[in-house]
Design an enzyme around this catalytic site. Structure first.
Site, mmCIF file in Angstrom:
data_model
loop_
_atom_site.group_PDB
_atom_site.id
_atom_site.type_symbol
_atom_site.label_atom_id
_atom_site.label_comp_id
_atom_site.label_asym_id
_atom_site.label_seq_id
_atom_site.Cartn_x
_atom_site.Cartn_y
_atom_site.Cartn_z
ATOM 1 N N GLN A 140 1.404 -11.047 -3.358
ATOM 2 C CA GLN A 140 0.086 -10.635 -2.879
ATOM 3 C C GLN A 140 -0.720 -10.065 -4.044
ATOM 4 O OE1 GLN A 140 -0.576 -10.629 0.599
ATOM 5 N NE2 GLN A 140 -2.196 -9.176 0.927
ATOM 6 N N ARG A 172 7.875 -10.979 4.780
ATOM 7 C CA ARG A 172 7.488 -10.829 6.188
ATOM 8 C C ARG A 172 8.267 -11.832 7.025
ATOM 9 N NH1 ARG A 172 0.842 -10.191 5.527
ATOM 10 N NH2 ARG A 172 0.955 -8.481 4.018
ATOM 11 N N CYS A 221 0.792 -1.241 0.000
ATOM 12 C CA CYS A 221 0.000 0.000 0.000
ATOM 13 C C CYS A 221 0.824 1.292 0.000
ATOM 14 C CB CYS A 221 -1.006 0.012 1.153
ATOM 15 S SG CYS A 221 -0.919 -1.330 2.299
ATOM 16 N N ASP A 234 -2.788 -7.799 -4.689
ATOM 17 C CA ASP A 234 -3.319 -6.594 -4.054
ATOM 18 C C ASP A 234 -4.081 -5.728 -5.052
ATOM 19 O OD1 ASP A 234 -3.261 -5.798 -1.403
ATOM 20 O OD2 ASP A 234 -1.093 -5.573 -1.388
ATOM 21 N N LYS A 251 -12.392 -4.407 8.378
ATOM 22 C CA LYS A 251 -12.260 -5.229 7.172
ATOM 23 C C LYS A 251 -13.333 -6.302 7.110
ATOM 24 C CE LYS A 251 -8.933 -8.346 9.378
ATOM 25 N NZ LYS A 251 -7.746 -9.185 9.182
ATOM 26 N N HIS A 273 -5.749 -1.501 -4.746
ATOM 27 C CA HIS A 273 -6.141 -0.335 -3.946
ATOM 28 C C HIS A 273 -7.077 0.504 -4.788
ATOM 29 C CE1 HIS A 273 -2.286 -1.619 -2.109
ATOM 30 N NE2 HIS A 273 -3.003 -1.438 -1.020
ATOM 31 N N HIS A 282 -8.419 -1.227 0.485
ATOM 32 C CA HIS A 282 -7.391 -2.245 0.239
ATOM 33 C C HIS A 282 -8.136 -3.566 0.037
ATOM 34 C CE1 HIS A 282 -4.274 0.270 2.496
ATOM 35 N NE2 HIS A 282 -5.419 0.769 2.926
#
Length: 631
Positions: free
Chosen positions: A375, A357, A328, A377, A459, A379, A505
């Site tokens: 990921q 991570r 992000c 992802d 979320k 946005h 997100h």
């Protein structure tokens, strides 16, 4: 005189009564405890005023938690009888079971579990009551110090509070909040499953204890069903299948960093191709942001305060940088690279970002828990009035992918503000309201999960159920008013003034590596035709048919079919069995008849022999296979 009642109309009057007394009086033999005013209480709770009790039995989620927690105590009690010098850590109930961390005087092995189980059954037959007592902190420390339970003392010393509860079960005493079942006789249907090492308090600097895992249910049938599913899960283990089918490997030189083999890369690339097709249909644009970014960015985003223990760091030109754990902040930098108009919103920006991570070594698990992953992802930057429509569109995309394409059932959880959240309470409340309204307006059932939101926003989480009933959390939709404020992102409104967009997100597949692991187990390696690493295996009966086989292979490859040839000097039956073991969707047998007639004998992985086909008939058959990329 107080009046005690149940919702079913049972009642009793007395000056006082414990839950245990009431359950016995009303002969509610299956009840393991009760709920009063929404609070779960166990059997030693005494009431002196008018009270309505809701009995809880082991068929409920709450009752099962009672039972499993109590079975963990039963395990520890048996250990105390068999190994009097053992010292006890923690023994909580967990999803699908329980565990207990124990320091043994000498190491034990899986071969010792049947002996421990047998002792547990003896104690269960004794129907020993579990009784609660409350002590002050000093009294609790003194009690466990006297009993030389240093792990319990360490736990108590780290907890703030004035009242500490202990539970007695014969000569076994545990420091525990409870609640628990009335007596050990309720813990009849259990199974010890495995041993593992566990650092005390989860800290690698502390001593390693022995963790014993088990499960418990309210009936023998439920236990048998669960053990059957465990056996099936073991057979479907993606690490085992991944090795057998040559999908991926993990090496000691890179713990938590998987290596993908050619066949595994076919699956991964097909997932990505499908992902791109679906996002293009829905007006997403794709970006790519750097993997390494200046530490100041992570401080500004809040990740430094909330996530730095899970991040990797490096130094470049004597300046501190971090390897991104999320996409992000980089995406926001790209958004801020230009001035945006309200006419551009909603702006849907997707990224297959490679993130790192730092997971503890004990938590690593094949593809399911890794230290580096891709990921999927996205946005979405939008105006406040666009929020609900965008949430609904994400839910629609998620439903199509999970249910229609991969055949998963799923349920949804709404997670609200956590204790370590950042930002304004009013914005949090508004974000939670918008998510809940989107769920309610689409008549989507959901479970409320208080306090489990991300630190920057509430979320919606999607929990997939695979073909043997296990659940996996994959997709998520996070509504974020906080990062737009922190990074001062804006758009020019119809009024010519600057306004603050809202940021969504979201992931659908989540970690592509983990999703691939889930698919391996869901399909037991037998992938659908469109995503199977090898779609067709050519089985020639004899080497004399090699020219026909080679020509057929070329024709299939030109049509985009992934094909291999088995030209070994083996009997046809063995070739068919080996192709079945490799989970290949179609086997094409080539012998003299097929060469003479310019056909192939087609075998379906699931259906067996489905007849002879010409090349054109075969391609028509393949074209009728489900293919979400083509459709």
């Amino acid at each position: 005189m107080a009046r005690f009642t149940t919702p079913e109309g049972k009642s009793y009057e007395a000056d006082s009564a414990s839950v245990r007394q009431l359950l016995e009086k009303w002969r509610l033999k299956k009840a393991v405890g009760a709920k009063v005013d929404g609070t779960i209480v166990d059997c030693d709770k005494v009431f002196t005023e008018d009270t309505e009790f809701v009995p809880i039995d082991a068929s409920t989620e709450e009752g099962l938690d009672f039972l499993r927690h109590s079975t963990a105590h039963l395990l520890a009690h048996a250990i105390l009888r068999l190994y009097p010098e053992a010292k006890f850590g923690i023994g909580p109930s967990i999803k699908d079971g329980f565990y207990y961390d124990i320091r043994f005087p000498n190491p034990i092995s899986d071969e010792d579990l049947p002996k421990i189980e047998a002792e547990m059954r003896k104690i269960a037959q004794e129907k020993i009551p579990l009784t609660r007592e409350e002590l002050s902190k000093d009294e609790a420390i003194a009690f466990f110090t006297k009993n030389e339970e240093d792990l319990k003392v360490d736990m108590i010393e780290k907890i703030d509070g004035e009242v500490f509860s202990i539970y007695k079960e014969g000569n076994f005493v545990d420091f525990c909040r409870g609640p628990h079942v009335p007596n050990t006789g309720f813990c009849k249907f259990f199974k010890l499953l495995s041993l593992a090492g566990a650092y005390w308090h989860g800290d690698e600097k502390n001593e390693m204890l022995t963790r014993i895992y088990g499960t418990a249910f309210g009936s023998e049938d439920e236990l048998k069903d669960y053990l059957h599913r465990l056996k099936e899960a073991k057979a479907r283990d993606h690490r085992k299948i991944g090795k057998e089918l040559d999908f991926f490997s993990i090496h000691k030189e890179s713990p938590g960093f998987p290596f993908f083999h050619p066949k595994g890369m076919v699956i991964m690339n097909k997932l990505i191709e499908f992902w791109r097709v679906e996002h293009t249909k829905r007006d997403y644009v794709e970006i790519k942001t750097p993997m390494i970014l200046d530490r100041s960015l992570w401080i500004k985003s809040g990740h430094w305060d909330h996530y730095k223990d899970n991040m990797y760091f490096t130094t470049i030109d004597e300046a501190p940088f971090a390897i991104k754990p999320m996409n992000c902040p980089g995406g926001i930098l790209l958004y801020n690279n230009d001035i945006h108009s309200y006419r551009e919103l909603p702006m849907r920006v997707a990224e297959l970002g490679f993130v790192h991570r730092h997971e503890r070594s004990g938590a690593l698990h094949g593809l399911m828990r890794v230290r580096a992953f891709t990921q999927d992802d996205a946005h979405i930057y939008c105006m406040p009035e666009q929020i609900k429509d965008e949430i609904k569109a994400i839910m629609d995309l998620s439903s199509y992918i999970y249910k229609d394409v991969f055949g998963f059932k799923y349920h949804i959880e709404l997670s609200t503000r956590p204790t370590d959240s950042m930002g304004d309470c009013e914005l949090w409340n508004l974000a939670e309201q918008k998510l809940q309204e989107a769920l309610e307006e689409t008549n989507t059932p959901f479970k409320l999960n208080p306090g489990d939101g991300a630190f920057y926003g509430p979320k919606i989480d999607f929990h997939l159920e695979d073909c043997i009933g296990r659940t996996w959390q994959c997709g998520t939709i996070q509504l974020d008013f906080q990062l737009p404020e922190k990074f001062e992102i804006t758009y020019i409104g119809a009024d010519g003034a600057e306004h603050r967009p809202v940021m969504l997100h979201r992931t659908v597949l989540g970690s592509l590596e983990r999703f691939m692991g889930i698919l391996i187990e869901h399909y037991a390696g037998a992938f659908p035709f469109w995503i199977a690493p090898v779609q067709v295996k050519l089985l020639q009966v004899s080497a004399v048919f090699g020219d026909y086989t080679t020509e057929l292979k070329k024709k299939l490859q030109k049509k985009g079919v992934r094909v291999e040839v088995d030209d070994r000097d083996e009997k046809l039956g063995k070739k068919i069995r080996d192709a079945q073991l490799q989970k290949v969707p179609y086997m094409l047998v080539i012998g003299q008849k097929e060469v003479d007639e310019m056909t192939v004998a087609v075998r379906d992985r699931a259906k067996g022999d489905i007849g002879s086909m010409t090349f054109d008939q075969l391609m028509e058959h393949f074209d009728n296979e489900f293919n979400p990329i083509k459709n």
